[in-house]
Design a protein around this motif. Structure first.
Motif, mmCIF file in Angstrom:
data_model
loop_
_atom_site.group_PDB
_atom_site.id
_atom_site.type_symbol
_atom_site.label_atom_id
_atom_site.label_comp_id
_atom_site.label_asym_id
_atom_site.label_seq_id
_atom_site.Cartn_x
_atom_site.Cartn_y
_atom_site.Cartn_z
ATOM 1 N N ALA A 1 8.400 -41.041 -45.303
ATOM 2 C CA ALA A 1 7.826 -42.115 -45.354
ATOM 3 C C ALA A 1 6.995 -42.157 -46.605
ATOM 4 C CB ALA A 1 7.271 -42.453 -43.859
ATOM 5 N N GLY A 2 6.345 -43.360 -46.933
ATOM 6 C CA GLY A 2 5.564 -43.186 -47.930
ATOM 7 C C GLY A 2 5.007 -44.615 -48.371
ATOM 8 N N THR A 3 4.509 -44.702 -49.378
ATOM 9 C CA THR A 3 3.900 -46.025 -50.051
ATOM 10 C C THR A 3 4.673 -46.463 -51.202
ATOM 11 O OG1 THR A 3 2.249 -45.026 -51.160
ATOM 12 C CG2 THR A 3 1.610 -45.899 -49.160
ATOM 13 N N VAL A 4 4.793 -48.019 -51.508
ATOM 14 C CA VAL A 4 5.862 -48.255 -52.418
ATOM 15 C C VAL A 4 4.815 -48.446 -53.522
ATOM 16 C CG1 VAL A 4 6.806 -50.379 -53.394
ATOM 17 C CG2 VAL A 4 6.895 -49.762 -50.821
ATOM 18 N N GLU A 5 5.312 -47.711 -54.727
ATOM 19 C CA GLU A 5 4.733 -47.578 -55.894
ATOM 20 C C GLU A 5 5.188 -48.564 -56.891
ATOM 21 O OE1 GLU A 5 2.627 -44.713 -56.460
ATOM 22 O OE2 GLU A 5 2.570 -44.231 -58.425
ATOM 23 N N ALA A 6 6.365 -48.909 -57.052
ATOM 24 C CA ALA A 6 6.620 -49.887 -57.825
ATOM 25 C C ALA A 6 8.160 -50.641 -57.420
ATOM 26 C CB ALA A 6 7.017 -49.338 -59.243
ATOM 27 N N VAL A 7 8.618 -51.843 -57.880
ATOM 28 C CA VAL A 7 9.706 -52.346 -57.316
ATOM 29 C C VAL A 7 10.372 -52.742 -58.604
ATOM 30 C CG1 VAL A 7 8.782 -53.095 -55.111
ATOM 31 C CG2 VAL A 7 8.694 -54.650 -57.056
ATOM 32 N N GLY A 8 11.864 -52.561 -58.600
ATOM 33 C CA GLY A 8 12.570 -53.036 -59.548
ATOM 34 C C GLY A 8 12.837 -54.467 -59.529
ATOM 35 N N GLU A 9 13.764 -55.031 -60.763
ATOM 36 C CA GLU A 9 13.857 -56.080 -60.962
ATOM 37 C C GLU A 9 14.762 -56.912 -59.482
ATOM 38 O OE1 GLU A 9 15.626 -57.050 -64.844
ATOM 39 O OE2 GLU A 9 17.021 -58.309 -63.912
ATOM 40 N N GLY A 10 14.390 -57.911 -59.065
ATOM 41 C CA GLY A 10 14.930 -58.744 -58.060
ATOM 42 C C GLY A 10 14.579 -58.523 -56.707
ATOM 43 N N VAL A 11 13.763 -57.395 -56.650
ATOM 44 C CA VAL A 11 13.374 -56.770 -55.275
ATOM 45 C C VAL A 11 12.207 -57.794 -54.753
ATOM 46 C CG1 VAL A 11 12.007 -54.919 -53.989
ATOM 47 C CG2 VAL A 11 13.847 -54.495 -55.727
ATOM 48 N N GLU A 12 12.382 -58.381 -53.421
ATOM 49 C CA GLU A 12 11.556 -59.457 -53.193
ATOM 50 C C GLU A 12 10.904 -59.106 -51.568
ATOM 51 O OE1 GLU A 12 13.251 -63.201 -53.773
ATOM 52 O OE2 GLU A 12 12.898 -63.101 -55.818
ATOM 53 N N ASN A 13 11.572 -58.248 -51.071
ATOM 54 C CA ASN A 13 11.382 -57.998 -49.515
ATOM 55 C C ASN A 13 10.231 -56.937 -49.203
ATOM 56 O OD1 ASN A 13 12.904 -55.702 -50.431
ATOM 57 N ND2 ASN A 13 13.756 -55.261 -48.727
ATOM 58 N N VAL A 14 9.570 -56.224 -50.542
ATOM 59 C CA VAL A 14 8.537 -55.573 -50.182
ATOM 60 C C VAL A 14 7.736 -55.475 -51.414
ATOM 61 C CG1 VAL A 14 9.971 -53.469 -51.398
ATOM 62 C CG2 VAL A 14 8.201 -53.008 -49.586
ATOM 63 N N ASP A 15 6.200 -55.473 -51.216
ATOM 64 C CA ASP A 15 5.152 -55.361 -51.923
ATOM 65 C C ASP A 15 4.730 -53.970 -52.309
ATOM 66 O OD1 ASP A 15 5.234 -58.313 -52.011
ATOM 67 O OD2 ASP A 15 3.755 -58.204 -50.393
ATOM 68 N N ILE A 16 4.331 -53.964 -53.750
ATOM 69 C CA ILE A 16 3.636 -52.656 -53.996
ATOM 70 C C ILE A 16 2.383 -52.240 -52.864
ATOM 71 C CG2 ILE A 16 2.053 -51.727 -55.721
ATOM 72 C CD1 ILE A 16 4.157 -53.374 -57.748
ATOM 73 N N GLY A 17 2.405 -51.145 -52.654
ATOM 74 C CA GLY A 17 1.451 -50.656 -51.849
ATOM 75 C C GLY A 17 1.610 -50.524 -50.312
ATOM 76 N N ALA A 18 2.977 -51.051 -49.985
ATOM 77 C CA ALA A 18 3.323 -51.224 -48.586
ATOM 78 C C ALA A 18 3.692 -49.934 -48.014
ATOM 79 C CB ALA A 18 4.603 -52.133 -48.437
ATOM 80 N N ARG A 19 3.376 -49.565 -46.810
ATOM 81 C CA ARG A 19 3.670 -48.564 -46.135
ATOM 82 C C ARG A 19 5.031 -48.604 -45.515
ATOM 83 N NH1 ARG A 19 0.717 -46.632 -41.863
ATOM 84 N NH2 ARG A 19 1.167 -48.686 -41.266
ATOM 85 N N VAL A 20 6.120 -47.439 -45.906
ATOM 86 C CA VAL A 20 7.469 -47.856 -45.549
ATOM 87 C C VAL A 20 8.088 -46.625 -45.171
ATOM 88 C CG1 VAL A 20 7.940 -49.694 -47.018
ATOM 89 C CG2 VAL A 20 8.220 -47.545 -47.886
ATOM 90 N N CYS A 21 9.038 -46.745 -44.358
ATOM 91 C CA CYS A 21 10.076 -45.353 -44.057
ATOM 92 C C CYS A 21 11.392 -46.026 -44.539
ATOM 93 C CB CYS A 21 9.951 -45.153 -42.603
ATOM 94 S SG CYS A 21 10.556 -46.368 -41.508
#
Ligand SMILES: [Zn+2]
Ligand SMILES: [Zn+2]
Length: 343
Positions: A62-82
């Motif tokens: 698990a960790g935090t979202v650092e960056a999202v690639g093109e076309g990614v809309e389901n998750v934001d930068i900084g979100a805590r995820v597994c």
């Protein structure tokens, strides 16, 4: 960045590797915690035919979202995820009938492609699950082993009032125990050969435990008045035990198998047919992350009770050595990668 890289069987180290960048449709995750699993140990020993070396392993993280690639809309930068490690094609027969965990082109994160034992990892956006408020990153790293438990229990189709027998009180046996209790299964017996593990199973709510050296067939007959046990989950994964499971199972019983062992078992057809037993295999998980996260957030599962060691990333090679030589000393070993374990 630092990564735990397996270069060849039994040749592993914390290495300096190039950090990935978020590709199209993918999410770059800064890993906080990752758990070491028995299947990581198999890869390290060269016992997993799907792995090409060098490989960065780790499929529980698990960790935090650092960056999202093109076309990614389901998750934001900084979100805590597994991260659900099951990557499937969506087109083959099992994918078309809703069984993507046995996809013909299955790619498991940490097995077929690089996994969570690195500071940053790129994963498909569809595999990322947000951690509910109040659920920590340590617990988030432990969602995957519970998804194994949720999957095998669903495959076994428990009915109200069914007794459950779990072979093996290692981490997977204990996640099955906790998940079964969360599902309302009340009578749960756990078998193992290590007394400390049985004590843990009792602490976590097993109704009773049997030492594998006892006459467990007689104990099962006595417990059930000769009826047999309807639900048996095999988290010991010892092929030689399958004939015993067939004898202990009640007529119309269901046996969930999790072993990944190529050794044949002496399966007696007569036992299967006369009792009309159902033997089901269970591999990884079929989209069980939302259910596990919901039960964890509701406090119905106790993931941190599984953790026996919290170690810093640099101590990971030593942890592998400990697991190799003294597996009985450990339950889940959690590695702090971008997060402080206090170790
Ligand atoms: Zn695992
Ligand atoms: Zn597929």
């Amino acid at each position: 960045m630092k990564a735990f890289q397996v270069n060849a069987p039994l040749d592993y180290a914390i290495a300096e590797v190039e950090a990935p960048r978020a590709a199209s449709g993918e999410v770059l995750v800064k890993v906080a915690f990752a758990g070491i699993c028995g299947s990581d140990m198999h890869i390290i020993h060269g016992d997993n035919a799907f792995v090409r070396f060098p490989r960065i392993t780790g499929h529980e993280f698990a960790g935090t979202v650092e960056a999202v690639g093109e076309g990614v809309e389901n998750v934001d930068i900084g979100a805590r995820v597994c991260i659900d490690p099951v990557v499937s094609c969506g087109r083959c027969y099992p994918c078309r009938i809703g069984r993507p965990n046995v996809c013909s082109a299955l790619q498991v994160i940490g097995v077929h492609r690089d996994g969570g034992f690195e500071e940053w990892v790129n994963v498909p956006a569809a595999n990322v699950h947000l951690l509910p408020e109040g659920l920590g990153l340590e617990a988030g790293a432990l969602v995957e082993p519970y998804s194994i438990a949720a999957n095998v229990l669903e495959r076994m189709q428990p009915l109200r009032g069914d007794r459950l027998l779990i072979y093996g009180a290692g981490v997977i046996g204990l996640t099955i125990l906790q998940m079964a209790r969360a599902l309302g299964i009340e009578d749960i017996t756990v078998i193992d050969l290590i007394e400390e593990r049985l004590a843990t199973a009792r602490e976590l709510g097993a109704t009773r435990t049997w030492h594998g050296k006892e006459d467990v067939e007689a104990a099962a007959r006595e417990l059930t008045g000769g009826e047999g046990i309807p639900l048996i989950a095999d988290a010991a994964c010892v092929p030689a035990l399958l004939p015993q499971m067939l004898r202990i199972a009640s007529p119309a019983g269901r046996i969930g198998l999790l072993g990944f062992n190529p050794t044949p078992s002496d399966l007696v057809q007569l036992e299967v047919i006369k009792k009309e037993l159902t033997l089901v295999g269970s591999r990884l998980n079929n989209r069980k992350f939302p259910e596990v996260l919901e039960r964890m957030a509701a406090g119905r599962l106790d993931p941190l009770a599984l953790v026996s060691h919290r170690l810093a990333f640099d101590d990971m090679p030593g942890a592998i050595d400990m697991l190799d030589h003294h597996p009985e000393r450990a339950r889940k070993v959690l590695i702090g990668i971008g997060a402080d374990t206090g170790a």
